[in-house]
Scaffold this motif. Structure first.
Motif, PDB file in Angstrom:
ATOM      1  N   VAL A  56      33.526  50.574  25.890  1.00 30.27           N
ATOM      2  CA  VAL A  56      32.980  50.374  27.233  1.00 30.27           C
ATOM      3  C   VAL A  56      32.951  48.886  27.574  1.00 30.27           C
ATOM      4  CG1 VAL A  56      30.897  50.615  28.640  1.00 30.27           C
ATOM      5  CG2 VAL A  56      31.705  52.534  27.271  1.00 30.27           C
ATOM      6  N   ASN A  57      32.600  48.041  26.628  1.00 33.13           N
ATOM      7  CA  ASN A  57      32.618  46.599  26.878  1.00 33.13           C
ATOM      8  C   ASN A  57      34.038  46.113  27.176  1.00 33.13           C
ATOM      9  OD1 ASN A  57      29.898  46.237  26.618  1.00 33.13           O
ATOM     10  ND2 ASN A  57      29.991  45.753  24.439  1.00 33.13           N
ATOM     11  N   LEU A 114      38.189  44.598  31.971  1.00 35.54           N
ATOM     12  CA  LEU A 114      39.529  44.827  32.521  1.00 35.54           C
ATOM     13  C   LEU A 114      39.689  44.591  34.024  1.00 35.54           C
ATOM     14  CD1 LEU A 114      40.849  47.935  30.593  1.00 35.54           C
ATOM     15  CD2 LEU A 114      41.620  45.572  30.443  1.00 35.54           C
ATOM     16  N   PRO A 115      38.750  44.907  34.901  1.00 34.04           N
ATOM     17  CA  PRO A 115      39.044  44.863  36.342  1.00 34.04           C
ATOM     18  C   PRO A 115      39.519  43.521  36.861  1.00 34.04           C
ATOM     19  CG  PRO A 115      37.028  46.067  35.967  1.00 34.04           C
ATOM     20  CD  PRO A 115      37.443  45.496  34.652  1.00 34.04           C
ATOM     21  N   ARG A 116      38.939  42.448  36.442  1.00 36.76           N
ATOM     22  CA  ARG A 116      39.337  41.139  36.981  1.00 36.76           C
ATOM     23  C   ARG A 116      40.780  40.786  36.617  1.00 36.76           C
ATOM     24  NH1 ARG A 116      35.000  36.453  36.612  1.00 36.76           N
ATOM     25  NH2 ARG A 116      33.773  38.331  36.487  1.00 36.76           N
ATOM     26  N   ALA A 128      44.042  40.595  39.341  1.00 29.26           N
ATOM     27  CA  ALA A 128      44.868  39.392  39.456  1.00 29.26           C
ATOM     28  C   ALA A 128      46.330  39.703  39.136  1.00 29.26           C
ATOM     29  CB  ALA A 128      44.339  38.299  38.514  1.00 29.26           C
ATOM     30  N   LEU A 129      46.564  40.413  38.038  1.00 30.89           N
ATOM     31  CA  LEU A 129      47.941  40.743  37.680  1.00 30.89           C
ATOM     32  C   LEU A 129      48.560  41.730  38.657  1.00 30.89           C
ATOM     33  CD1 LEU A 129      47.569  40.978  33.805  1.00 30.89           C
ATOM     34  CD2 LEU A 129      48.640  39.144  35.143  1.00 30.89           C
ATOM     35  N   TYR A 166      30.532  44.962  42.796  1.00 30.37           N
ATOM     36  CA  TYR A 166      30.888  44.893  41.382  1.00 30.37           C
ATOM     37  C   TYR A 166      30.931  43.444  40.907  1.00 30.37           C
ATOM     38  CZ  TYR A 166      33.524  45.071  37.077  1.00 30.37           C
ATOM     39  OH  TYR A 166      33.907  44.898  35.791  1.00 30.37           O
ATOM     40  N   PHE A 167      31.695  42.623  41.625  1.00 22.11           N
ATOM     41  CA  PHE A 167      31.821  41.230  41.189  1.00 22.11           C
ATOM     42  C   PHE A 167      30.545  40.449  41.453  1.00 22.11           C
ATOM     43  CE2 PHE A 167      36.386  42.270  41.529  1.00 22.11           C
ATOM     44  CZ  PHE A 167      36.709  42.007  40.207  1.00 22.11           C
TER      45      PHE A 167
END
Length: 182
Positions: free
Chosen positions: A71-72, A77-79, A83-84, A125-126
């Motif tokens: 989970v960590n 992963l989202p950021r 970006a990619l 989220y961010f």
């Protein structure tokens, strides 16, 4: 005058006990119409402390299992994926302009409220992540200490001739501080 005093003491009792009882009863009647703000604040604080204690107890012992590590890793992963993925859109636009245009027309059919919802989800989220990191890395400021009275510089901030009231106040203060003969 004696009649009034005896009537009041008969109604309220001797030694102020009747006054205290009358005050309590008036307070009780008043709380029927308007709740006691102090008591409401105390109850709110107690509820907050209980919720905080249960939340703190949940995180008292760190979990180090495989699921928690997974989970960590997912939380990280989202950021990089956003970006990619954005860079991948540019690569896709250059590699297949017709396919890219078709996909962009598909995105154009998405209703505006859904875009607002997506923006809110991403922002929260961010924003929550940023707030979490700010809370962890912000140093605690020491509590402010009042300056001792001896270090306060006496004297007016403006010249006395600019403010007649201030000049009068200073002359009165000087007269009060002057030594007097006994």
């Amino acid at each position: 005058m004696g009649v009034i005093r005896s009537a009041v003491s008969a109604l309220l009792g001797q030694g102020g006990a009747g006054v205290a009882a009358l005050g309590r009863s008036v307070s009780g009647v008043a709380e029927v119409f308007r709740p006691n703000a102090t008591r409401r604040m105390e109850l709110g604080h107690d509820a907050w402390m209980a919720a905080h204690a249960s939340h703190a107890a949940e995180f008292e012992h760190a979990r180090t299992g495989r699921f928690d590590a997974f989970v960590n890793a997912l939380n990280r992963l989202p950021r990089p994926l956003l970006a990619l993925g954005t860079l991948g859109l540019f690569v896709h636009a250059m590699a297949d302009p017709v396919g890219f245009a078709a996909r962009m027309r598909g995105l154009d059919t998405v209703p505006e409220p859904l875009w607002w919802l997506l923006g809110a989800v991403v922002a929260f989220y961010f924003g929550a992540r940023e707030a979490h990191h700010l809370r962890l890395t912000r140093p605690l400021a020491p509590p402010p200490h009042p300056r001792p009275a001896a270090t306060v510089a006496p004297g007016p901030a403006t010249p006395a001739h600019d403010n007649p009231a201030l000049a009068e106040w200073h002359s009165a203060a000087a007269r009060a501080e002057a030594p007097r003969d006994p």
